[in-house]
Scaffold this motif. Sequence first.
Motif, PDB file in Angstrom:
ATOM      1  N   ARG A  24       0.887  -1.231  -0.045  1.00 10.75           N
ATOM      2  CA  ARG A  24       0.069  -0.044   0.098  1.00 10.75           C
ATOM      3  C   ARG A  24       0.819   1.455  -0.213  1.00 10.75           C
ATOM      4  O   ARG A  24       0.185   2.560   0.050  1.00 10.75           O
ATOM      5  CB  ARG A  24      -0.738  -0.015   1.100  1.00 10.75           C
ATOM      6  CG  ARG A  24      -2.235  -0.924   0.953  1.00 10.75           C
ATOM      7  CD  ARG A  24      -2.651  -1.447   2.172  1.00 10.75           C
ATOM      8  NE  ARG A  24      -3.848  -2.346   1.681  1.00 10.75           N
ATOM      9  CZ  ARG A  24      -3.731  -3.487   1.349  1.00 10.75           C
ATOM     10  NH1 ARG A  24      -2.642  -4.419   0.940  1.00 10.75           N
ATOM     11  NH2 ARG A  24      -4.902  -4.377   1.034  1.00 10.75           N
ATOM     12  N   LEU A  28      -0.097   5.387  -1.311  1.00  6.04           N
ATOM     13  CA  LEU A  28      -0.003   6.611  -0.460  1.00  6.04           C
ATOM     14  C   LEU A  28       0.804   7.726  -1.178  1.00  6.04           C
ATOM     15  O   LEU A  28       0.933   8.883  -0.764  1.00  6.04           O
ATOM     16  CB  LEU A  28       0.753   6.140   0.941  1.00  6.04           C
ATOM     17  CG  LEU A  28      -0.291   5.026   1.804  1.00  6.04           C
ATOM     18  CD1 LEU A  28       0.167   4.795   2.799  1.00  6.04           C
ATOM     19  CD2 LEU A  28      -1.619   6.056   2.178  1.00  6.04           C
ATOM     20  N   ALA A  31      -1.628   9.243  -3.309  1.00  3.68           N
ATOM     21  CA  ALA A  31      -3.012   9.437  -2.740  1.00  3.68           C
ATOM     22  C   ALA A  31      -3.555  10.877  -3.088  1.00  3.68           C
ATOM     23  O   ALA A  31      -3.032  11.834  -2.665  1.00  3.68           O
ATOM     24  CB  ALA A  31      -2.655   9.134  -1.217  1.00  3.68           C
ATOM     25  N   SER A  57      -8.967  10.877   6.986  1.00  3.30           N
ATOM     26  CA  SER A  57      -7.880  11.230   5.950  1.00  3.30           C
ATOM     27  C   SER A  57      -7.453  10.215   5.262  1.00  3.30           C
ATOM     28  O   SER A  57      -7.598   8.912   5.196  1.00  3.30           O
ATOM     29  CB  SER A  57      -6.561  11.797   6.641  1.00  3.30           C
ATOM     30  OG  SER A  57      -5.886  10.912   7.218  1.00  3.30           O
ATOM     31  N   PHE A  59      -4.698   8.629   4.530  1.00  7.15           N
ATOM     32  CA  PHE A  59      -3.752   7.882   5.297  1.00  7.15           C
ATOM     33  C   PHE A  59      -4.462   6.903   6.205  1.00  7.15           C
ATOM     34  O   PHE A  59      -4.029   5.619   6.043  1.00  7.15           O
ATOM     35  CB  PHE A  59      -2.527   8.558   6.184  1.00  7.15           C
ATOM     36  CG  PHE A  59      -1.754   8.037   6.954  1.00  7.15           C
ATOM     37  CD1 PHE A  59      -0.548   7.166   6.174  1.00  7.15           C
ATOM     38  CD2 PHE A  59      -2.019   7.689   8.251  1.00  7.15           C
ATOM     39  CE1 PHE A  59       0.305   6.686   6.996  1.00  7.15           C
ATOM     40  CE2 PHE A  59      -0.971   6.877   8.940  1.00  7.15           C
ATOM     41  CZ  PHE A  59       0.242   6.401   8.369  1.00  7.15           C
ATOM     42  N   LEU A  63      -5.035   2.944   5.866  1.00  5.83           N
ATOM     43  CA  LEU A  63      -4.307   2.152   7.392  1.00  5.83           C
ATOM     44  C   LEU A  63      -5.434   1.139   7.699  1.00  5.83           C
ATOM     45  O   LEU A  63      -5.339  -0.083   8.136  1.00  5.83           O
ATOM     46  CB  LEU A  63      -3.776   2.978   8.189  1.00  5.83           C
ATOM     47  CG  LEU A  63      -3.103   2.296   9.316  1.00  5.83           C
ATOM     48  CD1 LEU A  63      -1.939   1.696   8.684  1.00  5.83           C
ATOM     49  CD2 LEU A  63      -2.670   3.374  10.498  1.00  5.83           C
TER      50      LEU A  63
END
Length: 328
Positions: A24, A28, A31, A57, A59, A63
Amino acid sequence: MINIFRSYNPINIAWLAVLTLLLRFGYLAHAPSQVEFIFVEPFARLLVPVNYEFALSPFFNVLLASALVFVQALLLNTLVNYFNLAGKPSYLPALMYITLSALFTPFLILSAPLICNFLVILMLYKLFALYQGGGVMAAAYDLGLIVALGSLIYLPFIYLFLVVLIALVTFRPFNWREWTAAILGYATVFFFLAVVYYSTGRMHAFTKIWLPLGTKFPNSISINTYNFLLLIPVAFILVLSAYRLQQHFFKSYVHIRKSYQLLLIFFIVAGLSFYVKATFQLNHFLLCAIPAAIAFAYYFLYSNSRWFYESIYILLLAGIIWFQFNTF
């Protein structure tokens, strides 16, 4: 890498967590500033009276999605080993699911299909247990409930009710009571939803919930050309998996043969149900990741040529990472 996960060593759980995050990082790096997350269908929005679409957000969205994928991978691995679908325990089902859940960038964020995969795993557990014959009426009712709950989150999930009915035919002699229990389980959820609609004076809109099911199947779908390149190794491994399964098919127990037949039906029904949504969304095909991951795991578990299967997997892994860092 494949050889590591062919063993049932608990240390592999740590490696799975590392791989989940590594797959991932590329997303990011590119993103967007905002990522939308739709948890329920518009017709069920009354049940979630808060604004949540942009609460996270990018991130934390990714996550949290990673954490959900990791948990789902372990649950799927437990399912495969519990029902002995692969013949011997390993962590390959979890590895394959984590890999396939990172195949396209829309797979990497929170989405309704990702949430529904928890229901898919629970559903498969109950479907495979039908063959054992204990508490079938209760299981059929629960399966109807699961499909209905999934439909509130993501409407195309409704078509998995066909899988429930096919499973009752495949694993059980015909019993109208079991079919009725499944239908009642589905109706229970929408009965309570109807009560909510009635109490809020919106009963006129309740009958429009299922209108998208009448949408004409599209003649074509729009998909990024580069996504087709990633599908080449996926399709190749699927063909190899089908060939390997065919080789061992009649050597397996009846329950195992019927389970893989049901997984194939599940894969087809889940894949074709995408057209119900007004706009095509690639993350829909997360629903196909679980049966595909089980088939992939079977191939990699019984493949004999190490250099070949390791090369195929590394090629798939490299392709996923490459297309995350290169948005073209």
